[in-house]
Design a protein around this motif. Structure first.
Motif, PDB file in Angstrom:
ATOM      1  N   HIS A   1       0.769  -1.261   0.098  1.00  0.00           N
ATOM      2  CA  HIS A   1      -0.016   0.058  -0.062  1.00  0.00           C
ATOM      3  C   HIS A   1       1.010   1.325  -0.015  1.00  0.00           C
ATOM      4  O   HIS A   1       1.640   1.264   0.643  1.00  0.00           O
ATOM      5  CB  HIS A   1      -0.953  -0.065   1.319  1.00  0.00           C
ATOM      6  CG  HIS A   1      -1.816  -1.171   1.341  1.00  0.00           C
ATOM      7  ND1 HIS A   1      -3.122  -1.158   1.016  1.00  0.00           N
ATOM      8  CD2 HIS A   1      -1.493  -2.537   1.977  1.00  0.00           C
ATOM      9  CE1 HIS A   1      -3.808  -2.136   1.430  1.00  0.00           C
ATOM     10  NE2 HIS A   1      -2.702  -3.025   1.759  1.00  0.00           N
ATOM     11  N   PHE A   2       0.288   2.480  -0.829  1.00  0.00           N
ATOM     12  CA  PHE A   2       1.058   3.518  -0.894  1.00  0.00           C
ATOM     13  C   PHE A   2       0.057   4.540  -0.461  1.00  0.00           C
ATOM     14  O   PHE A   2      -1.088   4.327  -0.869  1.00  0.00           O
ATOM     15  CB  PHE A   2       1.816   3.944  -1.854  1.00  0.00           C
ATOM     16  CG  PHE A   2       2.689   3.022  -2.255  1.00  0.00           C
ATOM     17  CD1 PHE A   2       4.136   2.926  -1.627  1.00  0.00           C
ATOM     18  CD2 PHE A   2       2.680   1.782  -2.981  1.00  0.00           C
ATOM     19  CE1 PHE A   2       4.961   2.025  -2.119  1.00  0.00           C
ATOM     20  CE2 PHE A   2       3.745   1.114  -3.349  1.00  0.00           C
ATOM     21  CZ  PHE A   2       4.798   1.106  -2.701  1.00  0.00           C
ATOM     22  N   ASP A   3       0.297   5.820   0.443  1.00  0.00           N
ATOM     23  CA  ASP A   3      -0.472   6.811   0.505  1.00  0.00           C
ATOM     24  C   ASP A   3       0.159   8.120   0.251  1.00  0.00           C
ATOM     25  O   ASP A   3       1.475   7.991  -0.306  1.00  0.00           O
ATOM     26  CB  ASP A   3      -1.257   6.853   1.873  1.00  0.00           C
ATOM     27  CG  ASP A   3      -0.207   6.717   3.070  1.00  0.00           C
ATOM     28  OD1 ASP A   3       0.824   7.125   2.924  1.00  0.00           O
ATOM     29  OD2 ASP A   3      -0.542   6.555   4.266  1.00  0.00           O
ATOM     30  N   THR A   4      -0.144   9.348   0.808  1.00  0.00           N
ATOM     31  CA  THR A   4       0.504  10.647   0.398  1.00  0.00           C
ATOM     32  C   THR A   4       1.811  10.761   1.216  1.00  0.00           C
ATOM     33  O   THR A   4       2.335  11.794   0.702  1.00  0.00           O
ATOM     34  CB  THR A   4      -0.818  11.701   0.605  1.00  0.00           C
ATOM     35  OG1 THR A   4      -1.096  11.516   1.891  1.00  0.00           O
ATOM     36  CG2 THR A   4      -1.759  11.717  -0.070  1.00  0.00           C
ATOM     37  N   LYS A   5       1.915   9.848   1.932  1.00  0.00           N
ATOM     38  CA  LYS A   5       3.342   9.807   2.809  1.00  0.00           C
ATOM     39  C   LYS A   5       4.419   9.574   1.648  1.00  0.00           C
ATOM     40  O   LYS A   5       5.527  10.496   1.856  1.00  0.00           O
ATOM     41  CB  LYS A   5       3.353   8.983   3.973  1.00  0.00           C
ATOM     42  CG  LYS A   5       2.621   9.350   5.093  1.00  0.00           C
ATOM     43  CD  LYS A   5       2.957   8.492   6.216  1.00  0.00           C
ATOM     44  CE  LYS A   5       2.121   8.735   7.474  1.00  0.00           C
ATOM     45  NZ  LYS A   5       1.856   7.802   8.267  1.00  0.00           N
TER      46      LYS A   5
END
Ligand SMILES: CSCCC(=O)C(=O)COP(=O)(O)O
Ligand SMILES: [Mg+2]
Length: 261
Positions: A179-183
């Motif tokens: 998973h990837f997010d805005t971090k």
């Protein structure tokens, strides 16, 4: 049925959530109203907890960065002076969260708090995430064909895991390799896609990114990522130029993997 051939060099499928795997209506009519209706009570209940204090620090930092924006809502630092002061602070955080949400902002600070708030609802079973019916069968097929499947959403990684772990299709978290997010960076910035490729350990042209937002598709494409724009019921309309320029799919079943039968 329209078929879009996946280039042979693609080994990773990177998925957006809202408008791609999941109806925008689920986010706008269920997830977001839950936040607006419960944020005040949540802050009152959890204020003293470290996680909540970290969320508030991040929101305060974001509010400082936003101070030049029209209608921005500041969050004062705690003065530690009694119950009235606490209630004023809580109200400022509530107003800030509602202001950010009225603009559908994707700040890490807002998304982190939202993820923590949804946790209780998902864990209690009072909320289940909706996925379009073609998503789970297609993802299973891709994985059987040897593809890796990753998520890149503005929703926090914690929120993403809640959605996949508590869906109307059951716990489908095992279908996701990461998973990837805005971090890692914002979805409309090309650099984010280069960092994602580097974190997965592949080249950007080994990735196919599926999203409903053409600005995200353009940013990914600038980084040499393959893209297809997903057209789903309830998504924002595309211009004629966008319809001509991008490869479009209306269902994951329209993707053809040369390696699968
Ligand atoms: C775990 S996603 C919850 C929805 C959300 O908060 C959001 O901002 C969705 O953005 P996306 O990048 O998936 O379109
Ligand atoms: Mg989206």
């Amino acid at each position: 049925m329209v078929v879009l051939s996946v280039p042979a060099e693609v080994t990773v499928i990177l998925l957006d959530i809202e408008g791609t795997t999941t109806p925008i209506a689920f986010v706008k009519d269920i997830l977001f109203p839950y936040i607006k209706e419960n944020v005040k009570e949540y802050l009152q209940t959890h204020w003293e907890e470290e996680e909540c204090q970290q969320d508030i620090s991040l929101l305060r930092k974001q509010a400082e960065e936003d101070s030049h924006l029209d209608g921005a809502v500041p969050i004062p630092a705690a003065s530690g002076n009694g119950a009235d002061d606490l209630q004023r602070m809580i109200q400022a955080v509530v107003d800030n969260v509602c202001w950010q949400m009225s603009l559908d902002r994707k700040t890490t600070a807002l998304k982190q708090l939202q993820g923590h708030m949804w946790r209780a609802a998902f864990k209690a079973g009072s909320m289940k995430a909706e996925f379009f019916e073609d998503v789970v069968p297609a993802v299973r097929k891709w994985r059987e064909a040897g593809m890796k499947v990753y998520i890149y959403s503005s929703g926090s990684v914690e929120a993403q895991k809640l959605l996949f772990g508590h869906s109307t299709e059951g716990d489908i978290l095992e279908l996701v390799d990461g998973h990837f997010d805005t971090k890692i960076g914002h979805k409309v910035e090309s650099e984010s896609y280069r960092k994602i490729a580097s974190s997965i350990g592949c080249s950007t042209n080994n990735i196919l990114f599926l999203t409903d937002v053409t600005r995200e598709a353009s940013a990914a494409e600038e980084a040499d990522v393959h893209v297809a724009v997903v057209v789903r019921p309830g998504n924002a309309g595309l211009t004629d130029d966008e319809k001509t320029y991008f490869s479009l799919i209306t269902s994951f079943s329209e993707l053809y993997l040369p390696s699968s039968t």
